[in-house]
Write an enzyme that holds these catalytic residues in place. Sequence first.
Site, PDB file in Angstrom:
ATOM      1  N   GLU A 287      48.306  28.768  43.826  1.00  0.00           N
ATOM      2  CA  GLU A 287      48.984  29.979  43.984  1.00  0.00           C
ATOM      3  C   GLU A 287      50.004  29.642  45.292  1.00  0.00           C
ATOM      4  O   GLU A 287      50.176  30.644  45.979  1.00  0.00           O
ATOM      5  CB  GLU A 287      48.485  31.272  44.158  1.00  0.00           C
ATOM      6  CG  GLU A 287      47.556  31.786  43.113  1.00  0.00           C
ATOM      7  CD  GLU A 287      47.275  33.223  42.983  1.00  0.00           C
ATOM      8  OE1 GLU A 287      48.177  34.146  43.725  1.00  0.00           O
ATOM      9  OE2 GLU A 287      46.158  33.617  42.219  1.00  0.00           O
ATOM     10  N   HIS A 396      44.058  25.379  38.376  1.00  0.00           N
ATOM     11  CA  HIS A 396      44.107  26.997  38.352  1.00  0.00           C
ATOM     12  C   HIS A 396      43.968  27.500  36.878  1.00  0.00           C
ATOM     13  O   HIS A 396      45.066  27.356  36.419  1.00  0.00           O
ATOM     14  CB  HIS A 396      45.169  27.702  39.266  1.00  0.00           C
ATOM     15  CG  HIS A 396      45.046  29.121  39.242  1.00  0.00           C
ATOM     16  ND1 HIS A 396      46.152  29.905  39.968  1.00  0.00           N
ATOM     17  CD2 HIS A 396      44.031  30.096  39.078  1.00  0.00           C
ATOM     18  CE1 HIS A 396      45.875  31.182  40.131  1.00  0.00           C
ATOM     19  NE2 HIS A 396      44.405  31.285  39.325  1.00  0.00           N
ATOM     20  N   PRO A 401      39.095  37.715  31.980  1.00  0.00           N
ATOM     21  CA  PRO A 401      37.612  37.591  31.210  1.00  0.00           C
ATOM     22  C   PRO A 401      37.768  37.934  29.736  1.00  0.00           C
ATOM     23  O   PRO A 401      36.903  37.319  28.805  1.00  0.00           O
ATOM     24  CB  PRO A 401      36.968  38.717  31.918  1.00  0.00           C
ATOM     25  CG  PRO A 401      37.749  39.816  32.213  1.00  0.00           C
ATOM     26  CD  PRO A 401      38.989  38.946  32.685  1.00  0.00           C
ATOM     27  N   ASP A 474      40.580  26.945  41.422  1.00  0.00           N
ATOM     28  CA  ASP A 474      40.185  28.648  41.204  1.00  0.00           C
ATOM     29  C   ASP A 474      40.051  28.310  39.463  1.00  0.00           C
ATOM     30  O   ASP A 474      40.939  28.509  38.913  1.00  0.00           O
ATOM     31  CB  ASP A 474      41.226  29.261  41.425  1.00  0.00           C
ATOM     32  CG  ASP A 474      41.029  30.675  41.160  1.00  0.00           C
ATOM     33  OD1 ASP A 474      40.038  31.104  40.358  1.00  0.00           O
ATOM     34  OD2 ASP A 474      42.041  31.665  41.183  1.00  0.00           O
ATOM     35  N   PHE A 537      35.809  43.440  42.177  1.00  0.00           N
ATOM     36  CA  PHE A 537      35.174  42.313  41.731  1.00  0.00           C
ATOM     37  C   PHE A 537      34.678  41.441  42.917  1.00  0.00           C
ATOM     38  O   PHE A 537      35.495  41.305  44.113  1.00  0.00           O
ATOM     39  CB  PHE A 537      36.041  41.421  41.018  1.00  0.00           C
ATOM     40  CG  PHE A 537      35.461  40.045  40.396  1.00  0.00           C
ATOM     41  CD1 PHE A 537      34.474  40.150  39.372  1.00  0.00           C
ATOM     42  CD2 PHE A 537      35.755  38.879  41.074  1.00  0.00           C
ATOM     43  CE1 PHE A 537      33.974  38.727  39.016  1.00  0.00           C
ATOM     44  CE2 PHE A 537      35.062  37.616  40.923  1.00  0.00           C
ATOM     45  CZ  PHE A 537      34.339  37.789  39.707  1.00  0.00           C
TER      46      PHE A 537
END
Length: 612
Positions: A287, A396, A401, A474, A537
């Site tokens: 990012e 990344h 989900p 990530d 989260f």
Amino acid sequence: MAARTVHKAAIPIQNPNAIKPVESNGIIHDGEGSPSAKSQAPSDASPTRASAAADHPSSTVAPVVEVPRPYAPKPANTWQSLDMGGVGIKNIPKTSGLFAFTFLTNLYLNHNALQGVPPEISKLRHLELLDLSGNALQTIPPELGMLVSLKELYLFDNQLINLPPQLGTLHQLQTLGIEGNPLEPSLKMIVQKDGTPALISYLRDSCPIPSPPPDRHWKHFVGQVERESTPSDESFSLLCYNILCERCATERLYGYTPSWALQWEYRKELILTEIVNQNADFACMQEVDNAQYEEYFQKTLAEHDYEGVYWPKSRYKMMSETERRLVDGCAIFYKASKYTLVEKHLIEYSAVAMQRTDFKKTDDMFNRVLGKDHIAVVALLENKETGTRLIVANTHLHWDPAFRDVKLVQAALLVDEVEKIAHNFAKYPPRLPPTSSSAVGTATTPTAGENNASSRPPPLYSDAYKIPLVICGDFNSVPESGVYEFLSNGIVPPDHEDFMSHLYGKYTSEGIRHRLGLKSAYAAAGEFPMTNFTPSFKGHIDYIWYSTANLSVTSVLGEVDPNYLDKVVGFPNAHFPSDHLCIASEFRVRTPREPQPARPPPVFPEPSRVHA
């Protein structure tokens, strides 16, 4: 300002498990005890949630704005609301069993004789409505700010003079009832003029900065004696950090964070300090905005002996020059005095998928994979002192989900491409060993590889799997996911649940596998409880994977102090500039075993010599 009329939707404390529909103050409840009115979770089809999800940066859940807690299937006799109003309660002890009811969404303590509320109320993290009206409260605990799911807070007719600024984290609060209190006039004016959200924003931005957490400590897997006894072993360190791009650091997504703490000018200094203090040989970031890489990180990290490799996400190709500046991507920085960059590679998952013949007739690939512009950046490097090669990949993966299959496909494509790159890298001839003048530093200036073995010749790599490899980033996947299973075990069956019954050529007809022998650097210490922390989260989704055949982990950067985490609702905040934690690891390189020379044939003595 809220009126005093409060519609209740609670099961009375005398009958918490009522099954038949109960009417309470005009609201009908179903058999599960959940209110059928406004206290229900907002629909997933909400335009606000949909738009927020569209540009959510990186976590595995939907945006933090207007996000209800997930509802698991419940037995028939379940209740989520509790009415203890008007029963003459004078005191709630800290050890009250009330605070064990963490499933509650509505709690009524109104019209009692309470003079205080214990801080333990912060344990009821799922509360969406709290009514403390009609008591004798002179203060309310700052810990109420931990109840970030609150949408309604009623404090009518108490003796409150002020409100704790910690309530500024209640970013989902829609209604705040404060009439009937001798409250500070300026606070009343804000509510009357601009409403509850304005007061929450004022409290949030004016809240004093809490004490910072203790420094994170390294966890060592090799004892100090062993480390000191083998100083010649070659080693390196690597840092992995999703820094939260400027475009996504908004109050809409992070409404609990002070607005000043979201500003790039504030956050970039904390990010740089983290990287410089860790002083890793490699700093891999996700990012990273195109503009911030060119204008900030490339320049400032060069002052600390770093050079970088960077690519933005694929969408930048279709944007104007101005828009390109805001596209984020992945960057690998390396210590220029210690390593030479041999090659750099970009892996665009959508482009690689298009090139696969077994994907071309797959509708799921067009509908689910091609629309994602995620990438990986790969750097091929050599240690200037020893000639040891190293492959570092930084990626990344997709966040949603609902697209577990896409994450698994992206991870498989990543490994496939890294294996191809490694095979080619292994074919390169070894570089010439350093000359005596370049291998030895001056008396005052040590060489870049002073802590590494330099007397041996450069290693030979007979195949791709002999080259040390680190894949980090990530991955937006928890340790129970198919992505984690694939990377750690090297195999996932074609019918794995994370494929979600979609079709992806050979991946879903034969399964996926790799021979890289990867392991998570943090596995030896037990994966962190979390590397991503928001109110909606909290989980481990960032990883550093390494090839176990030629690397071993000597230490990892430890957790954030749990006592500190218990007092914050999520990141970013004044001390942590991203919603992700920085993770880091130190590795020891295992030198490739040199092939043993063939044994000469045995020579037997002549008979005469035997006799002699």
